[in-house]
Design a protein around this motif. Sequence first.
Motif, PDB file in Angstrom:
ATOM      1  N   CYS A   1       0.769  -1.421   0.016  1.00  0.00           N
ATOM      2  CA  CYS A   1      -0.159  -0.459  -0.424  1.00  0.00           C
ATOM      3  C   CYS A   1       0.863   1.239   0.153  1.00  0.00           C
ATOM      4  CB  CYS A   1      -0.487  -0.062   1.404  1.00  0.00           C
ATOM      5  SG  CYS A   1      -1.841   1.385   1.656  1.00  0.00           S
ATOM      6  N   ILE A   2       0.731   2.360  -0.477  1.00  0.00           N
ATOM      7  CA  ILE A   2       1.026   3.813  -0.708  1.00  0.00           C
ATOM      8  C   ILE A   2      -0.302   4.434  -0.508  1.00  0.00           C
ATOM      9  CG2 ILE A   2       3.378   3.457  -1.855  1.00  0.00           C
ATOM     10  CD1 ILE A   2       1.993   4.980  -3.880  1.00  0.00           C
ATOM     11  N   ILE A   3      -0.238   5.955   0.967  1.00  0.00           N
ATOM     12  CA  ILE A   3      -0.502   6.650   0.903  1.00  0.00           C
ATOM     13  C   ILE A   3      -0.315   7.736   0.509  1.00  0.00           C
ATOM     14  CG2 ILE A   3      -2.071   8.009   2.518  1.00  0.00           C
ATOM     15  CD1 ILE A   3      -2.065   5.518   4.262  1.00  0.00           C
ATOM     16  N   VAL A   4      -0.240   8.508  -0.405  1.00  0.00           N
ATOM     17  CA  VAL A   4       0.487  10.039  -1.162  1.00  0.00           C
ATOM     18  C   VAL A   4      -0.906  10.703  -0.577  1.00  0.00           C
ATOM     19  CG1 VAL A   4       1.153  10.687  -2.443  1.00  0.00           C
ATOM     20  CG2 VAL A   4       0.890   8.660  -3.374  1.00  0.00           C
ATOM     21  N   LYS A   5       0.225  11.656   0.432  1.00  0.00           N
ATOM     22  CA  LYS A   5      -0.392  13.405   0.667  1.00  0.00           C
ATOM     23  C   LYS A   5       0.186  13.911   0.026  1.00  0.00           C
ATOM     24  CE  LYS A   5      -0.671  16.228   4.993  1.00  0.00           C
ATOM     25  NZ  LYS A   5       0.325  16.120   6.246  1.00  0.00           N
ATOM     26  N   THR A   6      -0.956  15.035  -1.066  1.00  0.00           N
ATOM     27  CA  THR A   6      -0.237  15.365  -1.702  1.00  0.00           C
ATOM     28  C   THR A   6      -1.693  17.292  -1.473  1.00  0.00           C
ATOM     29  OG1 THR A   6      -0.389  13.994  -3.742  1.00  0.00           O
ATOM     30  CG2 THR A   6      -0.996  16.377  -4.378  1.00  0.00           C
ATOM     31  N   GLN A   7      -0.418  18.536  -0.788  1.00  0.00           N
ATOM     32  CA  GLN A   7      -0.817  19.492  -0.901  1.00  0.00           C
ATOM     33  C   GLN A   7      -0.994  19.927  -1.997  1.00  0.00           C
ATOM     34  OE1 GLN A   7      -2.039  21.091   2.148  1.00  0.00           O
ATOM     35  NE2 GLN A   7      -3.115  22.704   0.748  1.00  0.00           N
ATOM     36  N   LEU A   8      -2.236  20.574  -2.880  1.00  0.00           N
ATOM     37  CA  LEU A   8      -1.839  20.979  -4.098  1.00  0.00           C
ATOM     38  C   LEU A   8      -1.898  22.906  -4.267  1.00  0.00           C
ATOM     39  CD1 LEU A   8      -5.303  19.864  -5.075  1.00  0.00           C
ATOM     40  CD2 LEU A   8      -3.220  19.354  -6.488  1.00  0.00           C
ATOM     41  N   LYS A   9      -1.878  23.308  -5.109  1.00  0.00           N
ATOM     42  CA  LYS A   9      -1.706  24.670  -5.188  1.00  0.00           C
ATOM     43  C   LYS A   9      -2.600  25.672  -5.033  1.00  0.00           C
ATOM     44  CE  LYS A   9       2.365  24.765  -8.242  1.00  0.00           C
ATOM     45  NZ  LYS A   9       3.278  24.948  -8.759  1.00  0.00           N
TER      46      LYS A   9
ATOM     47  N   LEU B   1      -7.805  21.944  -7.103  1.00  0.00           N
ATOM     48  CA  LEU B   1      -8.754  21.030  -6.753  1.00  0.00           C
ATOM     49  C   LEU B   1      -9.121  20.259  -8.618  1.00  0.00           C
ATOM     50  CD1 LEU B   1      -9.276  18.608  -4.554  1.00  0.00           C
ATOM     51  CD2 LEU B   1     -10.803  19.431  -4.178  1.00  0.00           C
ATOM     52  N   GLU B   2      -9.652  20.847  -8.341  1.00  0.00           N
ATOM     53  CA  GLU B   2     -10.995  21.037  -9.881  1.00  0.00           C
ATOM     54  C   GLU B   2      -9.894  19.879 -10.795  1.00  0.00           C
ATOM     55  OE1 GLU B   2     -13.903  19.970  -9.437  1.00  0.00           O
ATOM     56  OE2 GLU B   2     -13.784  20.691  -7.868  1.00  0.00           O
ATOM     57  N   GLU B   3      -9.432  21.103 -11.052  1.00  0.00           N
ATOM     58  CA  GLU B   3      -7.162  20.481 -12.992  1.00  0.00           C
ATOM     59  C   GLU B   3      -7.743  19.243 -11.673  1.00  0.00           C
ATOM     60  OE1 GLU B   3      -5.237  23.225 -13.963  1.00  0.00           O
ATOM     61  OE2 GLU B   3      -6.162  24.851 -12.544  1.00  0.00           O
ATOM     62  N   PHE B   4      -6.991  19.125 -10.651  1.00  0.00           N
ATOM     63  CA  PHE B   4      -6.849  18.043 -10.250  1.00  0.00           C
ATOM     64  C   PHE B   4      -7.257  16.621 -10.283  1.00  0.00           C
ATOM     65  CE2 PHE B   4      -5.414  14.891  -6.764  1.00  0.00           C
ATOM     66  CZ  PHE B   4      -4.234  14.439  -7.298  1.00  0.00           C
ATOM     67  N   LEU B   5      -8.251  17.022  -9.895  1.00  0.00           N
ATOM     68  CA  LEU B   5     -10.002  16.027 -10.023  1.00  0.00           C
ATOM     69  C   LEU B   5      -9.719  15.227 -11.587  1.00  0.00           C
ATOM     70  CD1 LEU B   5     -11.736  17.019  -7.531  1.00  0.00           C
ATOM     71  CD2 LEU B   5     -10.385  14.963  -7.103  1.00  0.00           C
ATOM     72  N   GLU B   6      -9.847  16.623 -12.006  1.00  0.00           N
ATOM     73  CA  GLU B   6     -10.034  16.207 -14.083  1.00  0.00           C
ATOM     74  C   GLU B   6      -8.889  15.196 -14.185  1.00  0.00           C
ATOM     75  OE1 GLU B   6     -10.143  19.711 -15.897  1.00  0.00           O
ATOM     76  OE2 GLU B   6     -12.416  20.486 -14.790  1.00  0.00           O
ATOM     77  N   ALA B   7      -7.732  14.913 -14.122  1.00  0.00           N
ATOM     78  CA  ALA B   7      -6.571  14.454 -14.603  1.00  0.00           C
ATOM     79  C   ALA B   7      -7.086  13.250 -13.206  1.00  0.00           C
ATOM     80  CB  ALA B   7      -5.372  14.489 -14.955  1.00  0.00           C
TER      81      ALA B   7
ATOM     82  N   ASP C   1      -7.666  21.910  -0.558  1.00  0.00           N
ATOM     83  CA  ASP C   1      -6.408  21.568  -1.234  1.00  0.00           C
ATOM     84  C   ASP C   1      -5.080  20.222  -0.813  1.00  0.00           C
ATOM     85  OD1 ASP C   1      -7.370  23.918  -3.072  1.00  0.00           O
ATOM     86  OD2 ASP C   1      -6.085  25.687  -1.307  1.00  0.00           O
ATOM     87  N   LEU C   2      -6.091  19.544   0.028  1.00  0.00           N
ATOM     88  CA  LEU C   2      -5.023  18.182   0.306  1.00  0.00           C
ATOM     89  C   LEU C   2      -5.683  17.240   0.569  1.00  0.00           C
ATOM     90  CD1 LEU C   2      -2.689  17.794   2.111  1.00  0.00           C
ATOM     91  CD2 LEU C   2      -4.283  17.480   4.101  1.00  0.00           C
ATOM     92  N   VAL C   3      -5.264  16.611  -1.323  1.00  0.00           N
ATOM     93  CA  VAL C   3      -5.666  15.589  -1.330  1.00  0.00           C
ATOM     94  C   VAL C   3      -5.071  13.850  -0.714  1.00  0.00           C
ATOM     95  CG1 VAL C   3      -6.243  14.097  -3.580  1.00  0.00           C
ATOM     96  CG2 VAL C   3      -6.634  16.386  -3.441  1.00  0.00           C
ATOM     97  N   TYR C   4      -5.476  12.525  -0.368  1.00  0.00           N
ATOM     98  CA  TYR C   4      -4.601  11.163  -0.139  1.00  0.00           C
ATOM     99  C   TYR C   4      -5.118  10.608  -1.221  1.00  0.00           C
ATOM    100  CZ  TYR C   4      -3.861  13.802   3.999  1.00  0.00           C
ATOM    101  OH  TYR C   4      -3.861  14.333   5.219  1.00  0.00           O
TER     102      TYR C   4
ATOM    103  N   ALA D   1       2.257  21.877  -4.614  1.00  0.00           N
ATOM    104  CA  ALA D   1       3.081  22.300  -3.468  1.00  0.00           C
ATOM    105  C   ALA D   1       4.042  21.901  -3.501  1.00  0.00           C
ATOM    106  CB  ALA D   1       2.318  23.534  -2.723  1.00  0.00           C
ATOM    107  N   GLU D   2       3.620  20.358  -2.802  1.00  0.00           N
ATOM    108  CA  GLU D   2       4.097  19.441  -2.278  1.00  0.00           C
ATOM    109  C   GLU D   2       3.170  18.171  -1.840  1.00  0.00           C
ATOM    110  OE1 GLU D   2       5.412  19.646   3.060  1.00  0.00           O
ATOM    111  OE2 GLU D   2       4.691  21.099   1.902  1.00  0.00           O
TER     112      GLU D   2
END
Length: 104
Positions: free
Chosen positions: A3-11, A15-21, A49-52, A84-85
């Motif tokens: 398993c991997i859990i990826v913590k992604t802080q978006l700029k 969010l919407e652009e991120f989710l579209e991809a 703006d924080l996605v896992y 962002a991170e």
Amino acid sequence: MYCIIVKTQLKTGKLEEFLEAMLPNAAASVREEPGCHVFDVLEDRDNPDLVYLYEIYTDEQALAAHKTTDHYKASREVVNPLIAEQSVIRADVLATDPTSRPLK
């Protein structure tokens, strides 16, 4: 299983652009990759703006194979500039839910 859990802080506001991809990548991963068992996309309730990403693979080789797919590569081209991170937790899956029998 692996398993991997990826913590992604978006700029901010990406969010919407991120989710579209990311959502098509997640769906294709489970649908087309025999070694990908789970690919969940989660939004933090307090920080939009924080996605896992919660992903379960048969093993580390299945994750490596995932990174060679066209859907992975296409999504990374879009999402990389939006991040962002990012950090990753790597873990062995001992059970997939409290009622399942242990995998080890």
